[in-house]
Motif scaffolding. Structure first.
Motif, PDB file in Angstrom:
ATOM      1  N   PHE A   1       0.851  -1.185   0.000  1.00 59.89           N
ATOM      2  CA  PHE A   1       0.000   0.000   0.000  1.00 59.89           C
ATOM      3  C   PHE A   1       0.890   1.239   0.000  1.00 59.89           C
ATOM      4  O   PHE A   1       1.858   1.307   0.754  1.00 59.89           O
ATOM      5  CB  PHE A   1      -0.921   0.013   1.220  1.00 59.89           C
TER       6      PHE A   1
ATOM      7  N   ASP B   1     -12.691   1.827  -3.686  1.00 55.19           N
ATOM      8  CA  ASP B   1     -11.857   1.957  -4.878  1.00 55.19           C
ATOM      9  C   ASP B   1     -11.930   3.409  -5.346  1.00 55.19           C
ATOM     10  O   ASP B   1     -12.870   3.800  -6.035  1.00 55.19           O
ATOM     11  CB  ASP B   1     -12.336   0.997  -5.962  1.00 55.19           C
TER      12      ASP B   1
ATOM     13  N   ASP C   1      -8.964   0.653  -1.945  1.00 56.35           N
ATOM     14  CA  ASP C   1      -7.949   1.410  -1.216  1.00 56.35           C
ATOM     15  C   ASP C   1      -8.437   1.635   0.222  1.00 56.35           C
ATOM     16  O   ASP C   1      -9.614   1.441   0.534  1.00 56.35           O
ATOM     17  CB  ASP C   1      -7.705   2.749  -1.908  1.00 56.35           C
TER      18      ASP C   1
ATOM     19  N   TYR D   1      -4.328   5.064   1.459  1.00 59.03           N
ATOM     20  CA  TYR D   1      -3.335   4.012   1.243  1.00 59.03           C
ATOM     21  C   TYR D   1      -3.722   3.314  -0.052  1.00 59.03           C
ATOM     22  O   TYR D   1      -4.632   2.480  -0.081  1.00 59.03           O
ATOM     23  CB  TYR D   1      -3.311   3.047   2.419  1.00 59.03           C
ATOM     24  N   TRP D   2      -3.014   3.694  -1.126  1.00 56.11           N
ATOM     25  CA  TRP D   2      -3.348   3.190  -2.450  1.00 56.11           C
ATOM     26  C   TRP D   2      -2.956   1.721  -2.565  1.00 56.11           C
ATOM     27  O   TRP D   2      -1.846   1.330  -2.202  1.00 56.11           O
ATOM     28  CB  TRP D   2      -2.651   4.011  -3.523  1.00 56.11           C
ATOM     29  N   ASN D   3      -3.871   0.933  -3.082  1.00 59.68           N
ATOM     30  CA  ASN D   3      -3.672  -0.519  -3.205  1.00 59.68           C
ATOM     31  C   ASN D   3      -2.772  -0.803  -4.390  1.00 59.68           C
ATOM     32  O   ASN D   3      -3.172  -0.642  -5.543  1.00 59.68           O
ATOM     33  CB  ASN D   3      -5.043  -1.177  -3.369  1.00 59.68           C
TER      34      ASN D   3
END
Length: 381
Positions: A23, A355, A363, A377-379
């Motif tokens: 992440f 998302d 996310d 926290y970007w996946n």
């Protein structure tokens, strides 16, 4: 020949489950006052989900893309704001917003000094100030969500205490459903869902066979409610789904063919607890939270089973706050592996998963109390 594909499948699963999740953190706002509550929805009609936040004295939203911050309402009551609900309930592609304020948990009797519920009327330009319409409320308004009730939506509002309640004893918490009229400035239809619990903290919306259920957690346990076409009812005539185990947070999830509950116990507690829905067996995943205050569930890693994301807001036994993800190692929920999402950089007051960038992966969005921040926290899995 029969065993080779199975061994390969087991090997692939082992690799997937052992890989560290990835992440990428982005700070959206580093000047949050408290970050009481989060919601996700399309505010401006551009078909991209925005972030909405109930902060100490302002209700704000952050525009997807540039993440510019816009104030919806400022200083709506004397005491703090506390919660926000956002959902498109009329199908126009833009969320309707309701908010809770006048947060005064020590005052359980006087509704003028404790609790407030408002519907926010959207301006033509949603980046401008919204008009609040005050609705009926009970003292200690604490949580709210829009819930589908047949072909309509109800705003479900949950106070922390019952009216006049002292030390978690006395009158039960009056959980109420609000039905919006065509003109929101006119009186809203009210329905009492439950009055049996004496300290509630949070609730979840769970979809079962296309119908939305309310899972309500509190000091005395967990209760379930469904809409029977006329009113909200308990499937077992008021009996408890879980009795005697105090819930601060509650979410549901899926492992294989099995459903599960996950909760933080006790309220503002230190334990992350898993319950298998079939057996109702209780499993402690960790007891090293401190002021545990947020849970989300979902398949963020593409494993076919839901993971659990949890956050807490005070330094634990290791002297750390943060966000962790718990990954199941079997379909029964017996064994879990945890990984840091944010180690000591998020004193989590609330978190949610969605998302945000349309890549098909969920996310994590979290707001921090002591850390005074809002992060995505970007996946990257």
């Amino acid at each position: 020949m029969m065993h080779f594909p199975l061994l390969n499948l087991l090997w692939i699963i082992t690799i997937l489950f052992s890989a560290d999740p990835k992440f990428e953190a982005q700070t959206i706002d580093n000047n949050v006052s408290i970050g009481y509550g989060l919601a996700i929805g399309d505010v401006d009609g551009d078909k991209k989900p925005d972030i909405l936040l109930a902060d100490k004295k302002q209700f704000v939203w952050y525009r997807n893309g540039d993440w510019k911050r816009f104030v919806m309402v400022d200083n709506i009551t004397e005491s703090d704001n506390v919660c926000i609900a956002a959902r498109d309930i009329n199908g126009d592609g833009q969320v309707e917003v309701a908010v809770g304020a006048q947060w005064n948990p020590g005052e359980t009797t006087d509704s003028e000094k404790s609790g407030a519920v408002f519907y926010l009327v959207r301006p033509k330009d949603p980046t401008k100030l919204w008009q609040p319409i005050q609705l009926h409320h009970e003292p200690t308004t604490h949580r709210m969500k829009w819930v589908k009730a047949g072909d309509k939506y109800h705003l479900v509002v949950v106070p922390l205490h019952g009216r006049g309640n002292k030390g978690g004893e006395g009158e039960g918490v009056k959980v109420m459903a609000y039905e919006m009229p065509s003109d929101p400035s006119q009186p809203w239809k009210l329905q009492t869902i439950d009055e049996s619990m004496h300290l509630t903290h949070n609730f979840d919306i769970v979809v079962d066979e296309g119908e939305e259920w309310i899972y309500l957690g509190g000091k005395e346990g967990l209760k379930l409610f469904y809409y029977d076409g006329n009113k909200w009812a308990s499937p077992s005539k008021g009996d408890w789904a879980i009795k005697g185990d105090p819930f601060g947070e509650i979410r549901d999830g899926q492992l294989g063919d099995e459903k599960f509950f996950v909760g933080i116990q006790p309220m503002h507690g230190n334990e992350l607890i898993f319950y298998n829905r079939a057996s109702m067996k209780r499993n402690v995943l960790t007891s090293n939270l401190k002021q545990g205050h947020a849970i989300a569930t979902g398949d963020l890693l593409g494993l076919g089973n839901d993971q659990i994301v949890v956050g807490w807001r005070e330094a634990n036994d290791e002297g750390k706050v943060g966000v962790k993800i718990f990954i199941p190692q079997d379909n029964q929920g017996k064994n879990w592996k945890d990984h840091w999402v944010d180690e000591n950089g998020m004193a989590t007051e609330d978190l949610i998963i969605a998302d945000l960038d349309g890549d098909g992966k969920k996310d994590i969005i979290a707001a921090g109390r002591a850390t005074k921040n809002l992060k995505v926290y970007w996946n990257r899995n």
